[in-house]
Write a protein that holds these residues in place. Structure first.
Motif, PDB file in Angstrom:
ATOM      1  N   MET A   1       0.862  -1.188   0.000  1.00 30.58           N
ATOM      2  CA  MET A   1       0.000   0.000   0.000  1.00 30.58           C
ATOM      3  C   MET A   1       0.898   1.238   0.000  1.00 30.58           C
ATOM      4  O   MET A   1       1.532   1.557   1.001  1.00 30.58           O
ATOM      5  N   LEU A   2       0.947   1.903  -1.145  1.00 37.10           N
ATOM      6  CA  LEU A   2       1.843   3.040  -1.345  1.00 37.10           C
ATOM      7  C   LEU A   2       1.028   4.322  -1.407  1.00 37.10           C
ATOM      8  O   LEU A   2       0.116   4.454  -2.223  1.00 37.10           O
ATOM      9  N   THR A   3       1.377   5.274  -0.576  1.00 38.19           N
ATOM     10  CA  THR A   3       0.624   6.519  -0.475  1.00 38.19           C
ATOM     11  C   THR A   3       1.103   7.558  -1.491  1.00 38.19           C
ATOM     12  O   THR A   3       2.153   7.413  -2.121  1.00 38.19           O
ATOM     13  N   HIS A   4       0.335   8.627  -1.592  1.00 36.53           N
ATOM     14  CA  HIS A   4       0.749   9.759  -2.429  1.00 36.53           C
ATOM     15  C   HIS A   4       2.081  10.310  -1.923  1.00 36.53           C
ATOM     16  O   HIS A   4       2.967  10.637  -2.719  1.00 36.53           O
ATOM     17  N   ASP A   5       2.225  10.415  -0.610  1.00 37.52           N
ATOM     18  CA  ASP A   5       3.476  10.922  -0.041  1.00 37.52           C
ATOM     19  C   ASP A   5       4.647  10.026  -0.400  1.00 37.52           C
ATOM     20  O   ASP A   5       5.749  10.511  -0.710  1.00 37.52           O
ATOM     21  N   TYR A   6       4.442   8.713  -0.358  1.00 43.68           N
ATOM     22  CA  TYR A   6       5.492   7.764  -0.739  1.00 43.68           C
ATOM     23  C   TYR A   6       5.994   8.071  -2.145  1.00 43.68           C
ATOM     24  O   TYR A   6       7.210   8.144  -2.390  1.00 43.68           O
TER      25      TYR A   6
END
Length: 503
Positions: A167-172
């Motif tokens: 699960m990769l966020t926008h921030d990542y």
């Protein structure tokens, strides 16, 4: 403030407007008359807005998962941007996936639909949105997003079991792109060229890097060792990223008088072969620098462009701001913490807890420090095969092999290979009544080929009478990989590799 990917797209459209953003060449090295497909920053923003509106009209809601399965065409990054603008989560799907791979990813992610093109639609179960049908949507108010919202379920093969979704966020994603942009010292006159499939990590973070700098991204249809540098010359590329077997395939091409005839000022690479590092730089006239990381953790170590003292040492570089990297005292495993970092594995809380035990992400890679204190990669702990740029989950392939009526049990192991680094070899225990013959091996391989992507099909098959088991009744693979034995020699049966390999 660009805290999310749609924010960054909007900022780039407002800042860079009519400048070229995306370029998709259709010409080959010998067919330079065919014009590429290009999009400006404002065109990409406007088209992805309309596609996001179409997705919302079709019932896609914030938090829904939407898969994307298509080749390297403009519709891929536009669909990615559209899904994110709609507040949904993207599930990238490798176009080479077939029944077993595809069913697992779509079922596990809970994707409500798949965006694709006509050539791939027949392979996809469930709801399908053809790319062409999304082009004429109407822009509408879009949901607000936060930096910690998940942008992607990015599937990666783990130590055991089926591929898991990071699960990769926008921030990542924004942090990953910024680290790479800082590593190369991004300039206004840069042109980034990429040849990997868009379903992989790299074209996605490179897209964001180009949005940050207002520079063009050239996306090749596929990797071609014979055409790569001709494409770089034709497109005026100054930056690129390669990994896996790509450098060796490029090196195996005959040297030519135009090898240094390019604008390339930096080649980023994961896993530069130390004994060829200086040769690469001399041949193509550009520095090659290491970018070490993983899907779970993004960039962990980077080699600055001016780190000429690390050429040929195998050094992985230094941790970028926000990251700490250490070695486990007992096992030598590389441990990482900081940002960027995934939120965890979707549907796998136990695997997430195991990966982050003690507050550090356990990479599954072993490392050591040289006399200068540089960290080098010396092997892997994970139960997988690294074939070129592909991670192959041994457990996933073993399950498919076990579906064959002749197979009682199977174990997949990595075998060293000069070209690919590693290829998968299957040890198979047959059911009574089935002969240990070449015909049986080919039948098992054919079954795997019909259920898995081609790169996952075993390159060698060897039959065994029985397996040694651990106290927990698992196959003890260390007994299969006896030191000094050529795993490719008889009684191993080589499986012919059909079709053209891209990587």
């Amino acid at each position: 403030m660009t805290e999310t990917i749609p924010d960054l797209m909007r900022h780039a459209a407002n800042t860079y407007g009519a400048r070229e953003f995306l370029r998709f060449p259709t010409a080959t090295a010998t067919d330079a008359d065919v014009s590429p497909t290009t999009l400006t920053f404002e065109e990409a923003d406007e088209r992805s807005d309309r596609m996001a509106g179409a997705l919302l009209d079709k019932g896609v809601r914030p938090g829904d998962r939407v898969a994307i399965m298509m080749d390297n065409v403009p519709g891929w990054p536009l669909s990615w941007l559209a899904v994110l603008k709609a507040g949904a989560i993207t599930v990238p799907v490798n176009v080479r996936y077939r029944a077993a791979d595809l069913e697992h990813v779509l079922r596990d992610s809970g994707a409500v639909a798949t965006i694709t093109t006509g050539e791939h639609a027949p392979h996809i179960p469930g709801a399908v949105h053809l790319l062409d049908a999304l082009q004429d949507g109407t822009p509408r108010p879009l949901p607000r997003l936060a930096p910690d919202d998940v942008a992607n379920f990015q599937y990666t093969s783990g130590t055991t079991g089926f591929p898991k979704a990071c699960m990769l966020t926008h921030d990542y994603w924004l942090r990953t792109a910024r680290i790479a942009a800082d590593q190369v010292g991004l300039r206004d006159d840069d042109v980034f060229m990429i040849a990997q499939a868009y379903s992989y990590m790299d074209p996605q973070w490179v897209t964001l890097l180009c949005l940050m700098g207002g520079v063009p991204l050239v996306v090749l249809p596929r990797f071609s060792a014979s055409g790569f540098w001709a494409s770089a010359r034709r497109e005026g590329a100054t930056l690129t990223y390669v990994l896996g077997t790509m450098p060796l395939l490029l090196h195996k091409q005959p040297p030519g008088p135009h090898d240094r005839d390019n604008r390339m000022r930096a080649v980023l690479c994961s896993g530069i072969q130390p004994d060829l590092h200086a040769t690469f730089e001399e041949r193509w006239g550009a520095p090659w620098r290491e970018l070490y990381g993983s899907t779970e953790s993004g960039p962990d170590l980077v080699s600055p462009l001016d780190a000429t003292d690390t050429v040929g040492t195998g050094s992985l570089g230094v941790a970028p701001p926000g990251k700490e990297v250490v070695l486990d005292d007992e096992t030598g495993e590389i441990l990482v913490r900081g940002v960027p970092m995934m939120k965890g594995y979707w549907n796998h809380p136990e695997a997430t807890a195991e990966a982050f035990r003690g507050g550090w992400y356990h990479t599954g890679d072993r490392g050591e420090r040289d006399e200068q204190g540089h960290l080098r990669h010396v092997g892997r702990i994970k139960d997988m095969v690294r074939r070129g740029g592909e991670n192959i989950s041994c457990a996933e392939v073993e399950r498919v092999l076990a579906e064959h009526p002749a197979v009682l049990s199977a174990a997949l192991v990595p075998v060293p290979d000069e070209l690919w680094g590693e290829v998968p070899k299957a040890f198979i225990q047959l059911r009574p009544g089935h002969p240990a013959t070449e015909d049986t091996a080919m039948s098992v391989a054919g079954h795997a080929r019909s259920r898995l992507a081609r790169f996952k099909v075993p390159a060698y098959v060897e039959f065994v009478e029985e397996f040694a088991l651990t106290p927990s009744a698992r196959i003890e693979k260390r007994h299969l990989l006896r030191p000094g034995r050529d795993q490719r020699a008889a009684p191993a049966i080589q499986i012919p590799q059909t079709g053209k390999e891209q990587r």
